[in-house]
Enzyme design. Structure first.
Site, PDB file in Angstrom:
ATOM      1  N   GLY A  41      35.733   3.897  37.309  1.00  0.00           N
ATOM      2  CA  GLY A  41      36.075   4.976  38.233  1.00  0.00           C
ATOM      3  C   GLY A  41      35.828   4.561  39.679  1.00  0.00           C
ATOM      4  O   GLY A  41      36.629   4.834  40.577  1.00  0.00           O
ATOM      5  N   ARG A  74      32.705  -0.714  41.836  1.00  0.00           N
ATOM      6  CA  ARG A  74      32.433  -1.330  40.535  1.00  0.00           C
ATOM      7  C   ARG A  74      33.540  -2.329  40.187  1.00  0.00           C
ATOM      8  O   ARG A  74      33.291  -3.347  39.543  1.00  0.00           O
ATOM      9  CB  ARG A  74      32.355  -0.264  39.438  1.00  0.00           C
ATOM     10  CG  ARG A  74      31.069   0.486  39.432  1.00  0.00           C
ATOM     11  CD  ARG A  74      29.960  -0.369  38.854  1.00  0.00           C
ATOM     12  NE  ARG A  74      28.754   0.404  38.725  1.00  0.00           N
ATOM     13  CZ  ARG A  74      27.581  -0.089  38.370  1.00  0.00           C
ATOM     14  NH1 ARG A  74      27.447  -1.360  38.096  1.00  0.00           N
ATOM     15  NH2 ARG A  74      26.535   0.679  38.292  1.00  0.00           N
ATOM     16  N   ARG A 102      43.939   3.129  50.028  1.00  0.00           N
ATOM     17  CA  ARG A 102      42.916   4.186  49.830  1.00  0.00           C
ATOM     18  C   ARG A 102      41.565   3.638  49.393  1.00  0.00           C
ATOM     19  O   ARG A 102      40.755   4.355  48.805  1.00  0.00           O
ATOM     20  CB  ARG A 102      43.388   5.236  48.802  1.00  0.00           C
ATOM     21  CG  ARG A 102      44.511   6.097  49.336  1.00  0.00           C
ATOM     22  CD  ARG A 102      45.019   7.049  48.285  1.00  0.00           C
ATOM     23  NE  ARG A 102      46.152   7.780  48.845  1.00  0.00           N
ATOM     24  CZ  ARG A 102      46.112   9.050  49.215  1.00  0.00           C
ATOM     25  NH1 ARG A 102      45.031   9.762  49.048  1.00  0.00           N
ATOM     26  NH2 ARG A 102      47.168   9.629  49.722  1.00  0.00           N
ATOM     27  N   ARG A 149      39.042   1.722  30.083  1.00  0.00           N
ATOM     28  CA  ARG A 149      38.151   2.368  31.048  1.00  0.00           C
ATOM     29  C   ARG A 149      36.724   1.909  30.781  1.00  0.00           C
ATOM     30  O   ARG A 149      36.264   1.922  29.627  1.00  0.00           O
ATOM     31  CB  ARG A 149      38.267   3.890  30.923  1.00  0.00           C
ATOM     32  CG  ARG A 149      37.141   4.650  31.574  1.00  0.00           C
ATOM     33  CD  ARG A 149      37.452   6.120  31.758  1.00  0.00           C
ATOM     34  NE  ARG A 149      36.244   6.902  31.871  1.00  0.00           N
ATOM     35  CZ  ARG A 149      35.419   6.909  32.928  1.00  0.00           C
ATOM     36  NH1 ARG A 149      35.676   6.148  33.984  1.00  0.00           N
ATOM     37  NH2 ARG A 149      34.338   7.652  32.934  1.00  0.00           N
ATOM     38  N   SER A 182      30.916   5.662  33.242  1.00  0.00           N
ATOM     39  CA  SER A 182      29.631   6.244  32.846  1.00  0.00           C
ATOM     40  C   SER A 182      29.903   7.635  32.277  1.00  0.00           C
ATOM     41  O   SER A 182      30.981   8.213  32.482  1.00  0.00           O
ATOM     42  CB  SER A 182      28.689   6.334  34.047  1.00  0.00           C
ATOM     43  OG  SER A 182      29.228   7.220  34.996  1.00  0.00           O
ATOM     44  N   ASP A 225      23.107   9.520  32.366  1.00  0.00           N
ATOM     45  CA  ASP A 225      22.177  10.646  32.489  1.00  0.00           C
ATOM     46  C   ASP A 225      22.348  11.510  31.243  1.00  0.00           C
ATOM     47  O   ASP A 225      23.329  11.358  30.513  1.00  0.00           O
ATOM     48  CB  ASP A 225      22.478  11.456  33.763  1.00  0.00           C
ATOM     49  CG  ASP A 225      23.937  11.840  33.867  1.00  0.00           C
ATOM     50  OD1 ASP A 225      24.722  11.041  34.398  1.00  0.00           O
ATOM     51  OD2 ASP A 225      24.309  12.921  33.373  1.00  0.00           O
ATOM     52  N   ARG A 283      21.385   0.758  35.201  1.00  0.00           N
ATOM     53  CA  ARG A 283      22.828   1.042  35.152  1.00  0.00           C
ATOM     54  C   ARG A 283      23.621  -0.251  35.247  1.00  0.00           C
ATOM     55  O   ARG A 283      24.602  -0.448  34.552  1.00  0.00           O
ATOM     56  CB  ARG A 283      23.233   1.990  36.273  1.00  0.00           C
ATOM     57  CG  ARG A 283      23.013   3.449  35.926  1.00  0.00           C
ATOM     58  CD  ARG A 283      23.849   4.364  36.794  1.00  0.00           C
ATOM     59  NE  ARG A 283      23.431   4.365  38.174  1.00  0.00           N
ATOM     60  CZ  ARG A 283      22.456   5.098  38.673  1.00  0.00           C
ATOM     61  NH1 ARG A 283      21.770   5.903  37.885  1.00  0.00           N
ATOM     62  NH2 ARG A 283      22.147   5.036  39.954  1.00  0.00           N
TER      63      ARG A 283
END
Ligand code: HPA
Length: 239
Positions: free
Chosen positions: A20, A24, A43, A87, A90, A206, A219
């Site tokens: 996302g 990353r 963008r 994908r 998280s 989380d 993470r």
């Protein structure tokens, strides 16, 4: 070049890993790919192509939520002939069966989004993962001795990070949902529409029930394990 992706024809590989967060995407390209070339910064949604173990692989940010992901995936399938999108994201743990740092491979995606209700005129379509990719990712997670628990099951692709009706989460869990994220349902639906492969793999960052959160160092480690699973799976399932 497509409306939102500033790449030339041939610059994007048949396999795309899709986090996302565009930063990353940059991290994956710098950490895992050889000779990675930036092909998109429209963008700030970075996209890179490089090689991994001799296979051409691209990494493209999707942004948050199904409408954003759908723009990039639609253009990858229709204008760059991408065959597989995995994908790597998280998710928030919902079920007590999953713990933070675990990895959830989404076999199917429930959603509160209206995108498919509009597409199917009220009928409830069930978006599911590509079985070949799913099996390869699970095998890769087991054989690499992933330090995290690896689960296969339902995920909930919500339109809201801040849920308006959090009490509904308990019912979703009763019906087998493991975790919440915001993109998989649209990804699986678009792959079905265009006859391509898709998979969503998410690390539990989380937990909605226990309230636990991962540190940024944790993470990064579990994210890296998940990226390896995605690379092994994606490069082993080809046309
Ligand atoms: N909700 C939606 N998406 C998420 C969450 C969450 O709690 N955690 C990580 N991605």
């Amino acid at each position: 070049m497509s409306t939102h992706i500033g790449a030339h024809p041939g610059e994007i590989a048949p396999l795309v890993l899709m986090p996302g967060d565009p930063l990353r995407a940059k991290w994956i390209a710098e950490t895992f790919l050889e000779e990675a070339q930036l092909y998109n910064e429209v963008r700030g949604m970075y996209g890179y192509t490089g090689t991994w173990n001799g296979h051409r692989v691209s990494v493209q940010g999707s942004g948050m939520g199904q409408p954003s992901l759908a723009i990039y995936v639609h253009e990858l399938f229709t204008q760059f002939d991408v065959r597989s999108v995995i994908r790597v994201g998280s998710c928030g743990g919902m079920s007590e069966k999953v713990a933070i740092r675990d990895i959830v491979i989404a076999s199917g995606a429930c959603t509160d989004s209206s995108m498919n209700r509009i597409r199917f005129e009220g009928l409830d379509y069930a978006p599911v993962a590509d079985f070949g990719l799913l099996r390869a990712a699970y095998d890769a997670g087991v054989s690499t001795g992933s330090t995290s628990g690896v689960h296969v099951g339902l995920i909930y692709s919500s339109d809201s990070f801040y849920a308006a009706r959090p009490e509904l989460a308990a019912r979703m869990v009763e019906y087998g949902v493991l975790a919440v994220e915001m993109e998989a349902s649209a990804l699986y639906t678009l792959a079905a529409q265009h006859g391509r492969r898709a998979l969503a793999i998410c690390t539990v960052s989380d937990h909605l029930v226990t309230g636990e959160e991962t540190s940024s160092q944790e993470r990064e480690q579990t994210f890296g394990e998940m990226v390896e699973m995605a690379l092994v799976a994606g490069t082993s399932v080809t046309d």
